[in-house]
Design an enzyme around this catalytic site. Structure first.
Site, PDB file in Angstrom:
ATOM      1  N   SER A 179     -58.994  51.236  40.136  1.00  0.00           N
ATOM      2  CA  SER A 179     -57.688  50.994  40.749  1.00  0.00           C
ATOM      3  C   SER A 179     -56.637  51.838  40.048  1.00  0.00           C
ATOM      4  O   SER A 179     -56.591  51.883  38.819  1.00  0.00           O
ATOM      5  CB  SER A 179     -57.320  49.510  40.626  1.00  0.00           C
ATOM      6  OG  SER A 179     -56.007  49.281  41.065  1.00  0.00           O
ATOM      7  N   CYS A 293     -54.080  38.005  42.126  1.00  0.00           N
ATOM      8  CA  CYS A 293     -54.543  37.741  43.483  1.00  0.00           C
ATOM      9  C   CYS A 293     -54.716  36.253  43.768  1.00  0.00           C
ATOM     10  O   CYS A 293     -54.825  35.837  44.915  1.00  0.00           O
ATOM     11  CB  CYS A 293     -55.870  38.458  43.729  1.00  0.00           C
ATOM     12  SG  CYS A 293     -55.749  40.254  43.601  1.00  0.00           S
TER      13      CYS A 293
END
Length: 350
Positions: A179, A293
């Site tokens: 990422s 998340c």
């Protein structure tokens, strides 16, 4: 003045990354177009691909994605493996992408025991390089040896791994999810490193036929630029934070395990994480409760539950994570705020 200590969720873009994205915006053309402008954009995209791969010591295929979550979804959803096994402490993105996977238990330290793996040829095993909630680092070398001895393959979620932090990973993993926005690059870009594309079923479209959609050239350029700037080693700062918190009545999660030098999780017994976050936010500190998340829901952490923590204990844990801008002054200020909160709630131990 506020202090940001939630870099494991996302960190600010480096100046070089911002400049690269801006420059990419000014000469934008579709990299799949056959005209001169498109060919120039394609050349720039392939240059970024080479630079990102080189930053991780990778000499095989690299597919650009929208981030680590999509990289994991491609690796797990397009896998040719008949069986997929994931550790019980994997990121929610893994659990969502492969809900029917077999679960590998972990000990109270959050670690997978390589000797306990029961595998068959062709299996795919997924583990995190470092847990995004606790910072616990898996014994990747030992896991890889066990996986490959069985004729299986290893997928590593390395979203939290700085480029260059583990050069051996390039020889140990078959698939690696990455990422950009956790490494100082822009959001909306990541990568899946693939040792052999035969491990995955193609879908058609761009990225060697494994991801449809127009390539995000500006973001790819920004990702490559961010990785060119080394990240600091925060091991001493994390150790200092561990020491100050535990001496003041807090509990460091998985203190005895090898952990990411920039990630620490701490429990303040008797004080809900939601209360801690509010108090610390009002005091000017941005931290989180577990993975970004999942922290918005404040649901009990499946990671801590897998490590043997009771639900009420897990609800008292917050995460503190460092980035390029974090120094001793920020950590000292946080410790002072944490101690003030502990005193105010009657939980401070001098």
């Amino acid at each position: 003045m506020r202090t940001y200590l939630d870099h494991a969720a996302t960190t600010m873009m480096t100046e070089a990354a911002r400049a690269a994205v801006s420059e990419g915006m000014t000469r934008w053309a579709n990299p799949s177009s056959p005209h001169a402008e498109g060919r120039a954009a394609k050349a720039a995209l392939e240059g970024a691909r080479v630079e990102v791969a080189a930053a991780y010591g990778w000499r095989h295929e690299l597919l650009f994605t929208s981030g680590a979550s999509e990289a994991l979804a491609i690796a797990l959803g397009r896998s040719q493996a008949e069986r997929v096994l994931v550790s019980a402490v994997e990121h929610d993105a893994v659990l969502r992408a492969c809900p029917d996977a077999l679960t590998l238990p972990v000990g109270t330290d959050g670690l997978v025991d390589p000797a306990a793996l029961s595998l068959t040829p062709g299996d795919l095993v997924a583990v995190q390089w470092a847990n995004s909630e606790t910072g616990v680092r898996q014994p990747i070398a030992a896991i890889a040896a066990a996986v490959h001895a069985a004729g299986a393959h290893l997928l590593v979620d390395a979203a939290q791994m700085p480029a260059g932090a583990d050069p051996a990973l390039a020889t140990q993993a078959d698939l690696i999810a990455l990422s950009a926005h956790k490494r100082g690059g822009p959001p909306g870009i990541g990568a899946l490193l693939v040792r052999d594309l035969a491990l995955l079923s193609p879908s058609g479209g761009q990225e060697r036929g494994y991801r449809p959609g127009t390539e995000n050239l500006p973001a790819a350029l920004g990702y490559a630029a961010a990785l060119a700037e080394p990240e600091p080693d925060h091991a001493e700062l994390r150790a200092m934070l561990d020491d100050r918190i535990t001496r003041s009545g807090g509990i460091a999660v998985a203190a005895g395990a090898g952990r990411h030098p920039a990630i620490g999780s701490y429990r303040l017994p008797g004080v809900a994480a939601a209360t801690q976050l509010i108090r610390l936010d009002l005091a000017g500190f941005a931290v989180s409760a577990g993975s970004a998340c999942a922290s918005g829901s404040m649901k009990p952490s499946h990671v801590l539950a897998a490590m043997g923590w009771r639900a009420e204990e897990g609800r008292e844990v917050i995460r503190v994570s460092f980035g390029r801008t974090t120094g001793a002054a920020e950590v000292e200020a946080f410790v002072a705020a944490w101690r003030a909160m502990a005193r105010a709630t009657g939980r401070f131990a001098a």
